[in-house]
Design a protein around this motif. Structure first.
Motif, PDB file in Angstrom:
ATOM      1  N   ARG A 250       0.815  -1.215   0.000  1.00 26.29           N
ATOM      2  CA  ARG A 250       0.000   0.000   0.000  1.00 26.29           C
ATOM      3  C   ARG A 250       0.846   1.262   0.000  1.00 26.29           C
ATOM      4  NH1 ARG A 250      -4.230  -0.537   4.761  1.00 26.29           N
ATOM      5  NH2 ARG A 250      -4.761   1.561   3.972  1.00 26.29           N
ATOM      6  N   LEU A 251       1.989   1.220   0.663  1.00 26.16           N
ATOM      7  CA  LEU A 251       2.848   2.403   0.718  1.00 26.16           C
ATOM      8  C   LEU A 251       3.751   2.501  -0.505  1.00 26.16           C
ATOM      9  CD1 LEU A 251       3.099   4.719   2.722  1.00 26.16           C
ATOM     10  CD2 LEU A 251       5.017   3.539   3.774  1.00 26.16           C
ATOM     11  N   GLY A 252       3.954   1.372  -1.207  1.00 25.65           N
ATOM     12  CA  GLY A 252       4.743   1.380  -2.422  1.00 25.65           C
ATOM     13  C   GLY A 252       6.203   1.686  -2.187  1.00 25.65           C
ATOM     14  N   PHE A 282      -0.030   7.891   7.634  1.00 25.78           N
ATOM     15  CA  PHE A 282       0.322   6.604   8.236  1.00 25.78           C
ATOM     16  C   PHE A 282      -0.857   5.982   8.980  1.00 25.78           C
ATOM     17  CE2 PHE A 282       5.117   7.762   8.499  1.00 25.78           C
ATOM     18  CZ  PHE A 282       5.222   7.544   7.136  1.00 25.78           C
ATOM     19  N   LEU A 283      -1.716   6.804   9.559  1.00 27.60           N
ATOM     20  CA  LEU A 283      -2.889   6.253  10.252  1.00 27.60           C
ATOM     21  C   LEU A 283      -3.797   5.497   9.283  1.00 27.60           C
ATOM     22  CD1 LEU A 283      -3.952   9.039  12.784  1.00 27.60           C
ATOM     23  CD2 LEU A 283      -3.118   6.741  13.312  1.00 27.60           C
ATOM     24  N   ARG A 284      -3.769   5.892   8.017  1.00 23.35           N
ATOM     25  CA  ARG A 284      -4.604   5.211   7.022  1.00 23.35           C
ATOM     26  C   ARG A 284      -4.173   3.762   6.832  1.00 23.35           C
ATOM     27  NH1 ARG A 284      -4.058   8.948   1.909  1.00 23.35           N
ATOM     28  NH2 ARG A 284      -5.158   7.186   0.990  1.00 23.35           N
ATOM     29  N   LEU A 285      -2.926   3.426   7.192  1.00 29.27           N
ATOM     30  CA  LEU A 285      -2.439   2.055   7.042  1.00 29.27           C
ATOM     31  C   LEU A 285      -2.823   1.163   8.216  1.00 29.27           C
ATOM     32  CD1 LEU A 285       1.137   2.724   5.601  1.00 29.27           C
ATOM     33  CD2 LEU A 285      -0.950   2.162   4.364  1.00 29.27           C
ATOM     34  N   GLY A 286      -3.383   1.748   9.251  1.00 29.07           N
ATOM     35  CA  GLY A 286      -3.856   0.964  10.382  1.00 29.07           C
ATOM     36  C   GLY A 286      -2.768   0.132  11.021  1.00 29.07           C
ATOM     37  N   ALA A 287      -3.053  -1.163  11.214  1.00 29.42           N
ATOM     38  CA  ALA A 287      -2.122  -2.063  11.899  1.00 29.42           C
ATOM     39  C   ALA A 287      -1.011  -2.576  10.988  1.00 29.42           C
ATOM     40  CB  ALA A 287      -2.891  -3.250  12.478  1.00 29.42           C
ATOM     41  N   ASP A 288      -0.948  -2.099   9.722  1.00 26.69           N
ATOM     42  CA  ASP A 288       0.085  -2.574   8.800  1.00 26.69           C
ATOM     43  C   ASP A 288       1.359  -1.745   8.877  1.00 26.69           C
ATOM     44  OD1 ASP A 288      -1.256  -4.771   7.559  1.00 26.69           O
ATOM     45  OD2 ASP A 288      -2.556  -3.328   6.558  1.00 26.69           O
ATOM     46  N   ILE A 289       1.431  -0.806   9.850  1.00 25.30           N
ATOM     47  CA  ILE A 289       2.619   0.018   9.971  1.00 25.30           C
ATOM     48  C   ILE A 289       2.929   0.283  11.440  1.00 25.30           C
ATOM     49  CG2 ILE A 289       1.325   2.187   9.822  1.00 25.30           C
ATOM     50  CD1 ILE A 289       3.715   3.407   8.337  1.00 25.30           C
TER      51      ILE A 289
END
Length: 314
Positions: A250-252, A282-289
């Protein structure tokens, strides 16, 4: 005006074959009675066309007849480069010229190539604007474009983000760029070559002063350089983060020299615009970051997460 309409009617019949009076009237945006008069005028001028009555009837040219009226006017030549951007052509004030140019271009092609071009036209559409937000109104775009075509300077009153917000400036238009549905003017002014958002132009007046674009100027190269400079100034910071495989996607981003950890997470450094902007992104990535550095960003995200947890527990 009527002469132009007669040529368009003739090209319509040459490109599409048989058409009814009502179909022609809709294409030309005139009454059916006007079409009858125009057809009579073409017949009186020696154009070999005929009409057939009935449900399957209509007007058509004799087989083998092809008009030689395929030369493009200046407006039509400009519009020919915008055939995939009908909305852009309309905003530039050459929408009608675009339609005529397309007809003339198709009329100049052999039958087989004309059919292939028509399939391409029906199968390809470029929708430049993004999904969210309406297009910005650009009432002064036709005047700016006219000045660009004629190489004449303009006097603009412009609204910018820093003080003084309203400025008046004489500029020489070098090029127009449509980026994600937004128009930008690249122009030379008292402080060099600058980029102006056309929707931020409050007033424009074309001057009698002509100018010449320097031979060394290349619009595409200038725009590419401007974008690179913009991104360089935009991302002035850096963050150290850990990402799940989904977070990487998602972050590429690519992994840093540390590589992927044994638990499947990837540690990497990414450029950031500011603490506030990175916080939202970064909050948009939730638990993936997981943010490791800088500490201010990690603490701010942690505080937001604690607030959200308390709110939802309640």
């Amino acid at each position: 005006m009527r002469a132009s309409r007669l040529v368009t009617l003739l090209l319509l019949l040459q490109n599409r074959g048989r058409m009814t009076a009502r179909q022609l009237a809709e294409e030309l945006e005139v009454s059916v009675r006007t079409v009858y008069r125009d057809v009579d005028a073409l017949a009186a001028a020696g154009i070999p066309l005929y009409g057939e009555a009935g449900h399957e009837g209509g007007y058509q040219l004799l087989d083998g007849y092809r008009t030689r009226l395929t030369g493009l006017t200046a407006d039509e030549a400009q519009a020919a480069f915008l055939t995939a951007l009908p909305d852009a052509a309309a905003q530039l004030g050459v929408g009608e010229a675009l339609v005529t140019a397309q007809l003339k271009l198709r009329a100049a092609l052999p039958t087989q190539l004309r059919e292939h071009a028509e399939r391409i036209r029906q199968s390809f559409l470029l929708d430049a604007p993004g999904w969210y937000g309406e297009a910005d109104p650009v009432p002064h775009l036709p005047v700016v474009a006219d000045a660009l075509w004629s190489r004449r300077a303009v006097l603009i009153r412009y609204l910018r983000w820093r003080a003084p917000e309203e400025i008046e400036r004489r500029v020489e238009p070098y090029g127009l760029i449509l980026k994600a549905g937004r128009w930008y003017l690249v122009a030379a002014g008292p402080s060099g070559i600058r980029t102006y958002r056309v929707d931020q132009i409050l007033e424009v007046r074309m001057l009698d002063e002509e100018f010449a674009v320097p031979d060394a100027f290349d619009l595409a190269a200038h725009w590419s350089s401007s974008l690179a400079d913009f991104h360089a100034r935009l991302h002035t910071g850096e963050a150290l983060v850990r990402l799940t495989p989904e977070g990487v996607r998602r972050l590429g981003v690519t992994a840093s020299g540390d590589g992927a950890a044994q638990d499947g997470w990837t540690e990497t450094r990414v450029p950031i615009e500011s603490i506030g902007h990175a916080h939202g992104e970064f909050l948009r990535l939730g638990a993936d970051i997981e943010v490791l550095e800088p500490v201010q960003l990690r603490d701010r995200i942690a505080e937001t997460v604690r607030t959200l947890a308390a709110r939802y527990e309640a």
